[in-house]
Write an enzyme that holds these catalytic residues in place. Structure first.
Site, PDB file in Angstrom:
ATOM      1  N   SER A 268       0.824  -1.207   0.000  1.00 48.62           N
ATOM      2  CA  SER A 268       0.000   0.000   0.000  1.00 48.62           C
ATOM      3  C   SER A 268       0.860   1.260   0.000  1.00 48.62           C
ATOM      4  O   SER A 268       0.448   2.313  -0.473  1.00 48.62           O
ATOM      5  CB  SER A 268      -0.919  -0.003   1.225  1.00 48.62           C
ATOM      6  OG  SER A 268      -0.155  -0.101   2.417  1.00 48.62           O
ATOM      7  N   PHE A 269       2.093   1.146   0.529  1.00 46.35           N
ATOM      8  CA  PHE A 269       2.999   2.293   0.596  1.00 46.35           C
ATOM      9  C   PHE A 269       3.572   2.655  -0.765  1.00 46.35           C
ATOM     10  O   PHE A 269       4.012   3.776  -0.992  1.00 46.35           O
ATOM     11  CB  PHE A 269       4.160   1.977   1.541  1.00 46.35           C
ATOM     12  CG  PHE A 269       4.989   0.798   1.098  1.00 46.35           C
ATOM     13  CD1 PHE A 269       6.020   0.963   0.189  1.00 46.35           C
ATOM     14  CD2 PHE A 269       4.707  -0.477   1.569  1.00 46.35           C
ATOM     15  CE1 PHE A 269       6.767  -0.128  -0.236  1.00 46.35           C
ATOM     16  CE2 PHE A 269       5.452  -1.567   1.153  1.00 46.35           C
ATOM     17  CZ  PHE A 269       6.485  -1.396   0.244  1.00 46.35           C
ATOM     18  N   ASP A 375       5.281   0.192  14.786  1.00 48.94           N
ATOM     19  CA  ASP A 375       4.893  -0.860  13.829  1.00 48.94           C
ATOM     20  C   ASP A 375       5.954  -1.953  13.768  1.00 48.94           C
ATOM     21  O   ASP A 375       6.364  -2.378  12.682  1.00 48.94           O
ATOM     22  CB  ASP A 375       4.660  -0.269  12.440  1.00 48.94           C
ATOM     23  CG  ASP A 375       3.881  -1.227  11.528  1.00 48.94           C
ATOM     24  OD1 ASP A 375       3.230  -2.149  12.067  1.00 48.94           O
ATOM     25  OD2 ASP A 375       3.922  -1.044  10.304  1.00 48.94           O
TER      26      ASP A 375
END
Length: 539
Positions: A268-269, A375
């Site tokens: 997604s990054f 994270d």
């Protein structure tokens, strides 16, 4: 040196108008701006004007102001203004492309080093240390914004200015004496009186009412007497320095000359490619958000935080390039993520211990440098040979001081590694969320695939409550396989998973406990081997 030496089209009246306009944005119901971001944004404007050697036109000043405020929100708030809002609030003076280029220029001048301790930071620390009255603290916040209308604050050290503001605030709120003798206090008072009743600059008046201290100020001002004093501030601005960084900013030509060898990952990054640059193979991470011409929060924080880091257990950032919303970050090339190394199996006991110690060394370094990773997963830890390196700082958060609580998001940490306080929606949190995630990682290294299983928050919470009990130790099923093979290590993991973050050991202590545990195991192994040899010799 005057702030506008390099910018003849700008002047202090324009600056007053800009500050008043920015403060009034604070009241817009369509946006959420923290007090800290407002102060940081104003100070960032002045820092940029000081550092920018190319003359700034009168027309661009307002755009610079709103972009600096937006950047401050990206660093410190959970919500940002956004380029569309910036374009709207400027009444169409600037296109999105112009604002995007302004953002790029500001970041270039700062070399992405936007973190600095502003005056509000020290005001908060003094308030905590001295346990000052809430009214005093709120008044000090108002006074800070009031004195930012002038650039005199740039001629005195930040910490010293905060102390003077706090002393004046305590005097104003609590002292019945109507005469001011301290020259700096006289300056503060005259600025307050000027802006609280100013016919054109209305923002301080609005702030005083918003902070519910307008009546106090209104009742005190008429009774205070003083003798006019000459300006107590120096005309010389204290030099503003950039953060030290070994990271380079790539040029467009350098970026175009990087030869892609293979694709390493996509998500997604954006994507990560293995590329060759200057005869060296590196990993090039590209953030390419859809329909955005501004730098995304994750990219800004990742670069801002990584330029401060230099540790063998932290991935090294070689360089970066940013333009029109697209960010490229050149990173040290590693062999594989930790989860792939673990999937291969056959890790020796010594390598497992080494990985655990390296993980904790890296985490200790991060926390010592006031960075919460937010994270930590086996995907965000890389292996290079036998060296472990923490990576992916897109969710990371710089904390100016552990005593000061910021505006934090709950949308952090992969769900299986997410600390229970975040799963329960409890704010604020601190660096102890990384200790929880680290416990999950250590268990993985020792052979437990996932400590807590589930596809979403509810399922993971259910797994936590089943294994650890709904309260600490109550009806705990525990980690039976881990306890069987690694009894001492598992007891440390339990401490790291305490439901109360304040009871969890910090990274320094966890590192110490594991180190002592492994040393004791090694000594026991040596003694057992020696005993076996002695017995064989006797027989």
């Amino acid at each position: 040196m005057s702030l506008f030496n390099n910018h003849p089209e700008l002047d202090f009246t324009m600056r007053e108008m800009l500050i008043d306009w920015l403060i009034n944005i604070y009241f817009d119901q369509n946006v959420e701006i923290s007090n800290r971001s407002l102060v940081s944004g104003i100070m960032m404007i002045d820092r940029y004007i000081y550092l920018e050697k190319t003359s700034i036109s009168r027309k661009m000043y307002q755009g610079i102001g709103v972009i600096c405020l937006n950047l401050a929100c990206k660093l410190d708030d959970t919500k940002i203004l956004g380029l569309d809002y910036c374009e709207y609030i400027c009444a169409g003076i600037y296109t999105a492309d112009i604002l995007s280029n302004l953002e790029k220029r500001i970041l270039k001048v700062f070399k992405f080093g936007l973190h600095f301790k502003n005056i509000l930071h020290y005001i908060k620390l003094i308030s905590i240390k001295e346990n000052v009255d809430d009214t005093v603290y709120v008044f000090a916040r108002l006074m800070l914004i009031t004195i930012l209308f002038k650039t005199n604050y740039l001629t005195i050290k930040t910490k010293s200015m905060a102390k003077n503001l706090m002393n004046f605030s305590k005097w104003f709120v609590n002292n019945k004496n109507v005469e001011i003798k301290n020259p700096i206090h006289i300056y503060f008072f005259t600025e307050l009186r000027r802006y609280i009743t100013h016919p054109h600059f209305t923002s301080i008046n609005r702030l005083a009412k918003e902070f519910r201290i307008f009546s106090l100020i209104k009742s005190r001002i008429p009774n205070i007497i003083y003798l006019e004093k000459p300006n107590v501030f120096s005309k010389e601005i204290i030099p503003i320095e950039l953060q030290n960084s070994l990271t380079i900013e790539y040029t467009e030509n350098q970026l175009n000359n990087m030869n892609v060898i293979e694709k390493l990952g996509i998500g997604s990054f954006g994507l990560v490619n293995k590329v060759k640059f200057d005869n060296t193979e590196i990993a090039l991470k590209t953030h390419h958000p859809d329909d955005s011409k501004e730098i995304i929060v994750e990219s800004l924080r990742e670069i801002n935080n990584m330029i401060m880091l230099d540790h063998p257990n932290i991935i090294k950032m070689h360089g970066y390039y940013y333009s029109q919303g697209i960010t490229h970050i050149g990173l040290e090339l590693c062999d594989m993520p930790l989860y792939k190394k673990l999937d291969k199996g056959n890790l020796s006991p010594e390598l497992k211990k080494s990985f655990i110690i390296q993980l904790l060394c890296g985490l200790k370094y991060l926390h010592n440098n006031n960075i919460i990773h937010r994270d930590l997963t086996s995907s965000n830890v890389l292996i290079k040979g036998d060296t472990l390196k923490i990576c992916d700082f897109g969710c990371s958060r710089f904390v100016y001081d552990k005593k000061i609580i910021g505006n934090y998001s709950l949308d952090v940490c992969s769900v299986r590694y997410r600390a229970i306080e975040i799963l329960n929606g409890i704010l604020p949190y601190n660096e102890k969320i990384d200790i929880w995630s680290c416990a999950c990682l250590i268990a993985e290294i020792l052979g437990e695939k996932f400590l807590f299983r589930g596809r979403n928050e509810i399922e993971v919470l259910d797994s936590i409550n089943r294994l650890l009990g709904k309260t600490v130790g109550s009806g705990r099923v525990g980690f039976s396989m881990l306890e069987k093979h690694y009894p001492n290590e598992t007891q440390i993991i339990y401490k790291m998973l305490d439901f109360d973050p304040s009871n969890r050991p910090n990274a320094k202590l966890v590192l110490k406990i594991f180190s002592e545990c492994f040393v004791a195991q090694s000594e026991l192994l040596v003694n057992n081997q020696k005993t076996t040899i002695d017995k064989n010799q006797i027989s």
